[in-house]
Design a protein around this motif. Structure first.
Motif, PDB file in Angstrom:
ATOM      1  N   LEU A 122       0.827  -1.204   0.000  1.00  0.00           N
ATOM      2  CA  LEU A 122       0.000   0.000   0.000  1.00  0.00           C
ATOM      3  C   LEU A 122       0.862   1.255   0.000  1.00  0.00           C
ATOM      4  CD1 LEU A 122      -2.821  -0.999   2.527  1.00  0.00           C
ATOM      5  CD2 LEU A 122      -3.028  -0.750   0.047  1.00  0.00           C
ATOM      6  N   GLY A 123       1.999   1.189   0.715  1.00  0.00           N
ATOM      7  CA  GLY A 123       2.911   2.329   0.718  1.00  0.00           C
ATOM      8  C   GLY A 123       3.466   2.627  -0.662  1.00  0.00           C
ATOM      9  N   MET A 124       3.649   1.585  -1.478  1.00  0.00           N
ATOM     10  CA  MET A 124       4.132   1.781  -2.839  1.00  0.00           C
ATOM     11  C   MET A 124       3.015   2.293  -3.754  1.00  0.00           C
ATOM     12  SD  MET A 124       6.401  -1.704  -3.139  1.00  0.00           S
ATOM     13  CE  MET A 124       6.720  -1.464  -4.900  1.00  0.00           C
ATOM     14  N   LEU A 125       1.787   1.831  -3.511  1.00  0.00           N
ATOM     15  CA  LEU A 125       0.677   2.215  -4.376  1.00  0.00           C
ATOM     16  C   LEU A 125       0.125   3.589  -4.034  1.00  0.00           C
ATOM     17  CD1 LEU A 125      -1.219  -1.212  -4.531  1.00  0.00           C
ATOM     18  CD2 LEU A 125       0.181  -0.175  -6.321  1.00  0.00           C
ATOM     19  N   ILE A 126       0.026   3.880  -2.718  1.00  0.00           N
ATOM     20  CA  ILE A 126      -0.519   5.180  -2.300  1.00  0.00           C
ATOM     21  C   ILE A 126       0.430   5.830  -1.290  1.00  0.00           C
ATOM     22  CG2 ILE A 126      -2.962   4.779  -2.786  1.00  0.00           C
ATOM     23  CD1 ILE A 126      -3.325   3.766   0.042  1.00  0.00           C
ATOM     24  N   PRO A 127       1.627   6.191  -1.721  1.00  0.00           N
ATOM     25  CA  PRO A 127       2.634   6.712  -0.792  1.00  0.00           C
ATOM     26  C   PRO A 127       2.230   8.019  -0.124  1.00  0.00           C
ATOM     27  CG  PRO A 127       3.320   7.057  -3.060  1.00  0.00           C
ATOM     28  CD  PRO A 127       2.104   6.180  -3.115  1.00  0.00           C
ATOM     29  N   SER A 128       1.354   8.779  -0.747  1.00  0.00           N
ATOM     30  CA  SER A 128       0.988  10.089  -0.203  1.00  0.00           C
ATOM     31  C   SER A 128      -0.223  10.031   0.716  1.00  0.00           C
ATOM     32  CB  SER A 128       0.710  11.069  -1.353  1.00  0.00           C
ATOM     33  OG  SER A 128      -0.344  10.573  -2.176  1.00  0.00           O
ATOM     34  N   HIS A 129      -0.704   8.826   1.045  1.00  0.00           N
ATOM     35  CA  HIS A 129      -1.885   8.704   1.911  1.00  0.00           C
ATOM     36  C   HIS A 129      -1.598   7.729   3.065  1.00  0.00           C
ATOM     37  CE1 HIS A 129      -3.536  10.164  -1.930  1.00  0.00           C
ATOM     38  NE2 HIS A 129      -4.465  10.741  -1.177  1.00  0.00           N
ATOM     39  N   PRO A 130      -0.682   8.083   3.937  1.00  0.00           N
ATOM     40  CA  PRO A 130      -0.364   7.183   5.067  1.00  0.00           C
ATOM     41  C   PRO A 130      -1.550   6.970   6.001  1.00  0.00           C
ATOM     42  CG  PRO A 130       0.634   9.343   5.381  1.00  0.00           C
ATOM     43  CD  PRO A 130       0.102   9.331   3.983  1.00  0.00           C
ATOM     44  N   VAL A 184      -5.562   3.348   8.693  1.00  0.00           N
ATOM     45  CA  VAL A 184      -6.954   2.925   8.891  1.00  0.00           C
ATOM     46  C   VAL A 184      -7.118   1.461   8.508  1.00  0.00           C
ATOM     47  CG1 VAL A 184      -9.327   3.201   8.060  1.00  0.00           C
ATOM     48  CG2 VAL A 184      -7.959   5.217   8.649  1.00  0.00           C
ATOM     49  N   LEU A 185      -6.520   1.061   7.382  1.00  0.00           N
ATOM     50  CA  LEU A 185      -6.629  -0.332   6.939  1.00  0.00           C
ATOM     51  C   LEU A 185      -5.955  -1.288   7.920  1.00  0.00           C
ATOM     52  CD1 LEU A 185      -6.010   0.093   3.091  1.00  0.00           C
ATOM     53  CD2 LEU A 185      -8.183  -0.346   4.262  1.00  0.00           C
ATOM     54  N   VAL A 186      -4.822  -0.875   8.444  1.00  0.00           N
ATOM     55  CA  VAL A 186      -4.137  -1.703   9.445  1.00  0.00           C
ATOM     56  C   VAL A 186      -4.999  -1.836  10.697  1.00  0.00           C
ATOM     57  CG1 VAL A 186      -2.148  -1.827  11.005  1.00  0.00           C
ATOM     58  CG2 VAL A 186      -1.819  -1.232   8.592  1.00  0.00           C
ATOM     59  N   PHE A 187      -5.654  -0.745  11.090  1.00  0.00           N
ATOM     60  CA  PHE A 187      -6.533  -0.789  12.262  1.00  0.00           C
ATOM     61  C   PHE A 187      -7.719  -1.725  12.024  1.00  0.00           C
ATOM     62  CE2 PHE A 187     -10.224   0.848  14.628  1.00  0.00           C
ATOM     63  CZ  PHE A 187      -9.742   0.700  15.924  1.00  0.00           C
TER      64      PHE A 187
END
Length: 297
Positions: A100-108, A113-116
């Motif tokens: 997800l960090g590679m796909l949406i790096p600008s939306h941590p 939220v997904l991890v939660f």
């Protein structure tokens, strides 16, 4: 006065000693980790023996251990993706976070939220697993909360070792005394138009009074049956058979649902899923070994 050369020697000796202690500490940590892993695996294997789960090697191999646990509690294998704190769950969280960090790096924030959400799902499915696990060994299923609340988690660990090593705790389905008919709290208020009496096995000498339309369902699954057997009754299926009393005709209707068969005293095996009218005084056995039998009076 200590010279520079002597200071360097002292420093080298200190570093060598520190490296030695570091190696010793690392070795001790590895030994402790492996010992803990082996003991946990052995306890899990003992628990699996009680539940008659095959694959003694599985508790000692990562991932296979979690599959083995699912077999004990009869949970779907995919539960391992959301179960506890394991190499699978941690690896899944790290992998998904990186992707997800590679796909949406600008939306941590989205990643957080997904991890939660995953954490909540992990807690839910861990609870569902232990809910089945404790019920399978005769505990109240709500004991599963011990593995969800961090402050009391050590109590859950104590219970799992008791289940593994105590000969007094057997693999069986949890029976809610308010819902399940047993010899002690059976339907005593029912009319005595018919009586089913245990003649051999777990319910020896138990009697169940029957009135018109009363149905007893025999099996190992308390969700299906109201006359419940534990796992030691090898011939009894999770839902084995039903016995219904026809008060008007003064006879019984027996239906077999099992893979092991329901037999009459003559040795005749009832046809599966086909209701069979049985006269009063007939004896029926659950399974060909005749370890559990009832007379329909």
């Amino acid at each position: 006065m200590v010279g520079l050369y002597e200071l360097e020697e002292i420093f080298d000796e200190i570093m060598m000693a520190a490296e030695g202690f570091s190696m010793l500490f690392s070795l001790a940590a590895i030994v402790i980790f492996l010992s803990k892993y082996f003991v946990e695996g052995y306890a899990l294997m003992c628990t699996g023996h009680k539940a008659k789960v095959e694959g003694d090697f599985m508790p000692f191999i990562p991932i296979a251990r979690q599959i083995y646990q699912m077999k004990i509690a009869e949970c779907p294998v995919w539960y391992i993706l959301f179960f506890g704190s394991t190499t699978i769950t941690w690896g899944l969280v790290i992998l998904v976070s990186v992707l997800l960090g590679m796909l949406i790096p600008s939306h941590p924030a989205i990643i957080a939220v997904l991890v939660f959400i995953y954490f909540i799902a992990n807690r839910v499915f861990t609870f569902l697993y232990y809910h089945n696990y404790y019920r399978s060994f005769g505990f109240n299923p709500n004991t599963a909360w011990l593995h969800i609340i961090p402050a009391v988690g050590f109590i859950g660990i104590v219970f799992t070792y008791l289940i593994a090593f105590s000969n007094a705790i057997l693999y069986k389905d949890y029976v809610d005394p308010q819902k399940v008919v047993t010899p002690d709290n059976g339907p005593k208020s029912l009319s005595a138009d018919g009586v089913v009496v245990g003649i051999v096995g777990k319910y020896l000498n138990a009697s169940f009074e029957m009135k018109d339309g009363t149905e007893l369902i025999f099996g190992r699954d308390p969700k299906e049956a109201n006359i419940v057997f534990d796992a030691t009754a090898a011939d009894v299926s999770r839902k084995h058979c039903s016995i219904r009393f026809d008060g008007k005709a003064q006879q019984y209707v027996v239906t077999d649902y099992s893979s092991n068969g329901t037999f009459l005293e003559s040795g005749m095996r009832l046809e599966k899923f086909q209701p069979k009218t049985i006269a009063k005084g007939t004896v029926v056995y659950l399974g060909s070994s005749r370890q559990n039998g009832f007379r329909l009076n």
